[in-house]
Design a protein around this motif. Sequence first.
Motif, PDB file in Angstrom:
ATOM      1  N   PHE A   1       0.840  -1.200   0.000  1.00  0.00           N
ATOM      2  CA  PHE A   1       0.000   0.000   0.000  1.00  0.00           C
ATOM      3  C   PHE A   1       0.875   1.251   0.000  1.00  0.00           C
ATOM      4  O   PHE A   1       0.653   2.177  -0.791  1.00  0.00           O
ATOM      5  CB  PHE A   1      -0.919  -0.007   1.223  1.00  0.00           C
TER       6      PHE A   1
ATOM      7  N   SER B   1       1.437   3.849  -3.183  1.00  0.00           N
ATOM      8  CA  SER B   1       0.830   5.175  -3.004  1.00  0.00           C
ATOM      9  C   SER B   1       1.883   6.162  -2.520  1.00  0.00           C
ATOM     10  O   SER B   1       2.689   6.657  -3.302  1.00  0.00           O
ATOM     11  CB  SER B   1      -0.346   5.092  -2.033  1.00  0.00           C
TER      12      SER B   1
ATOM     13  N   TRP C   1       1.705  10.884   3.663  1.00  0.00           N
ATOM     14  CA  TRP C   1       0.272  10.873   3.963  1.00  0.00           C
ATOM     15  C   TRP C   1      -0.045  11.800   5.136  1.00  0.00           C
ATOM     16  O   TRP C   1      -1.048  12.510   5.125  1.00  0.00           O
ATOM     17  CB  TRP C   1      -0.187   9.453   4.283  1.00  0.00           C
TER      18      TRP C   1
ATOM     19  N   LEU D   1      -5.109  -4.936  -2.941  1.00  0.00           N
ATOM     20  CA  LEU D   1      -4.381  -3.724  -3.285  1.00  0.00           C
ATOM     21  C   LEU D   1      -5.207  -2.859  -4.230  1.00  0.00           C
ATOM     22  O   LEU D   1      -5.266  -1.629  -4.086  1.00  0.00           O
ATOM     23  CB  LEU D   1      -3.043  -4.087  -3.938  1.00  0.00           C
TER      24      LEU D   1
ATOM     25  N   LEU E   1      -6.466   1.081  -3.434  1.00  0.00           N
ATOM     26  CA  LEU E   1      -5.852   2.240  -4.077  1.00  0.00           C
ATOM     27  C   LEU E   1      -6.570   2.737  -5.323  1.00  0.00           C
ATOM     28  O   LEU E   1      -6.490   3.927  -5.629  1.00  0.00           O
ATOM     29  CB  LEU E   1      -4.397   1.911  -4.436  1.00  0.00           C
TER      30      LEU E   1
ATOM     31  N   LEU F   1      -9.610   4.859  -4.235  1.00  0.00           N
ATOM     32  CA  LEU F   1      -9.052   5.995  -3.507  1.00  0.00           C
ATOM     33  C   LEU F   1      -8.470   7.027  -4.470  1.00  0.00           C
ATOM     34  O   LEU F   1      -8.626   8.240  -4.271  1.00  0.00           O
ATOM     35  CB  LEU F   1      -7.992   5.523  -2.521  1.00  0.00           C
ATOM     36  N   SER F   2      -7.798   6.568  -5.517  1.00  0.00           N
ATOM     37  CA  SER F   2      -7.232   7.492  -6.504  1.00  0.00           C
ATOM     38  C   SER F   2      -8.325   8.269  -7.226  1.00  0.00           C
ATOM     39  O   SER F   2      -8.186   9.477  -7.482  1.00  0.00           O
ATOM     40  CB  SER F   2      -6.381   6.712  -7.509  1.00  0.00           C
TER      41      SER F   2
ATOM     42  N   ALA G   1      -3.641   8.572  -5.704  1.00  0.00           N
ATOM     43  CA  ALA G   1      -3.077   8.242  -4.398  1.00  0.00           C
ATOM     44  C   ALA G   1      -1.568   8.078  -4.456  1.00  0.00           C
ATOM     45  O   ALA G   1      -0.924   7.923  -3.413  1.00  0.00           O
ATOM     46  CB  ALA G   1      -3.710   6.957  -3.871  1.00  0.00           C
ATOM     47  N   ALA G   2      -0.975   8.116  -5.657  1.00  0.00           N
ATOM     48  CA  ALA G   2       0.458   7.922  -5.816  1.00  0.00           C
ATOM     49  C   ALA G   2       1.186   9.263  -5.717  1.00  0.00           C
ATOM     50  O   ALA G   2       0.595  10.290  -5.403  1.00  0.00           O
ATOM     51  CB  ALA G   2       0.751   7.238  -7.154  1.00  0.00           C
TER      52      ALA G   2
ATOM     53  N   LEU H   1       0.722   1.675 -10.888  1.00  0.00           N
ATOM     54  CA  LEU H   1      -0.322   1.053 -10.072  1.00  0.00           C
ATOM     55  C   LEU H   1      -1.452   0.524 -10.953  1.00  0.00           C
ATOM     56  O   LEU H   1      -1.910  -0.611 -10.785  1.00  0.00           O
ATOM     57  CB  LEU H   1      -0.855   2.068  -9.059  1.00  0.00           C
TER      58      LEU H   1
END
Length: 509
Positions: free
Chosen positions: A40, A44, A50, A157, A161, A164-165, A191-192, A201
């Motif tokens: 994770f 990301s 974060w 995964l 992600l 979320l992205s 998210a990256a 990703l």
Amino acid sequence: MPPDVALFLWLVLLVALFALDPAKEPKVSVALWVPLTAMFFMGSRQPAQWLSGNIAVGDAAEALTEGNPLNRTISLVLLFLGIAVLASRSFRWGDFFQRNGVLTAYLLFALVSFIWSDLPFPAFKKWFRDLGNYVMVLVVLSDPRPLEAVSTLLRRLGYLLIPLSVLLIKYYPSWARQYDPYTGFATYSGAATSKNMLGVLCLLCGIYFFWDTVVRWPDRKDRRQKRVLLVNGGLIWMIVWLLNTCNSATSRTCLVIACLVILAAHSKAVRRRPGILAVTVPLVFLIYVFLFFGLGLSGEFASMVGRPPSLSGRTEIWGIVLSQQTNPLLGAGYESFWLGPRLERIWAGGQGAINEAHNGYLEVYLNLGYIGLFLLLLFVVAVYRNICKRFKPFSSIASFALAIWTAFLFHNCTEADFRSGLMWLGFVMAALAVSEADRVKARETAALHKHTDSGTKSDLLLEATSHGCDSHALPIELSAFRSAGSFDGWGDWRALGDSIVPPCSRPDA
């Protein structure tokens, strides 16, 4: 939609995906959360990023050399947890090193290379940090159900992600949008940490979900498989949207190539003659490399995917890094090229704060020289030979590994994945999973033969046919082979059945 409402809906979706996942493998170990946490952060942002809300934390050059204390602490905790899991499973390190001699030689050479690095201690820290990635791979593959563990890890995964992205890009743009310092154009990272990392990703998750869809498609009339395919379709749609939004041409092109490989591998023609694909894939790649680098047609290829002839400045970067005159045989030392005064000279060259060569093969040469590049390419060839062996008889794990292998080689022509990145970790995991599949099947076959030695073969046939091939009613040695929707799925179950029981109707048909 207000951002708070979107955030709440994302949380509901995340809980639903994990709690009601139709593809859930209930027998996978809870220890899988350790490598999932590591992947994770790798896919990301690091914990410090974060918490700060910024992609860059502190001075960039200093961060490359010294790292971040919080990130380092969490990495150590995950490393020790992974080692504890392996110790509890009595992992046989000697057998692993013996089976993977080329990879072991590469890692040992990378370790020794800190001796001639300009900054030995930072180089050693980077090697030790990346060692944790290999421990995470071993935690997954040492699971009692290793192939299902790999599938579950990649699926979770994607659950974490990919949505979320989408959320960050649409409703929290300050977290997911950057501006090019030269053109001023906005780029989206989700998210990256960058659009290229978001592309990696999407590439890895896209290959997995497309492959899983192809494997499950023959059983699409089954109620459970319908739900899984619906979830896969939603994730694939998000991945396509993200790739178009971040405009990562390399990842988008490599995903198309990988999907074509998967479709070809599952076609009737290739399954009858797998040698066709085994020859075609490396041949196409070698022709591409010859045209791209040998004949200087990189500009033409770039134009085909909507990029300038300079490949967005990559050709200039290649010229700058090659002018640094590192040791051609040994390189600058593991992950040492982008450290110290050399880094400052490169940044002063007008290309901005770059920290990679945007070519995986060149990146390895800069850090480990021709020796390191030779060992790595030897590992790549060994992986390919192992994959090809799994096409006779056909196994769906081979199609997945071949897709990862192909995308990985093409992707490294314009990106640097031969380092501690998500794509490299996925490549190593798929490579070792192929070998693990052989050992799992060998153990289960041995257990099956042991069972048949204690009873007659006709008794086993009678037991199988009397229950309509229901795997839950069969002995545990046979039921281990049924893994509908997992890596080997019904294709391998039927292949096994041809030599044990006569064909009969599927229990979930």
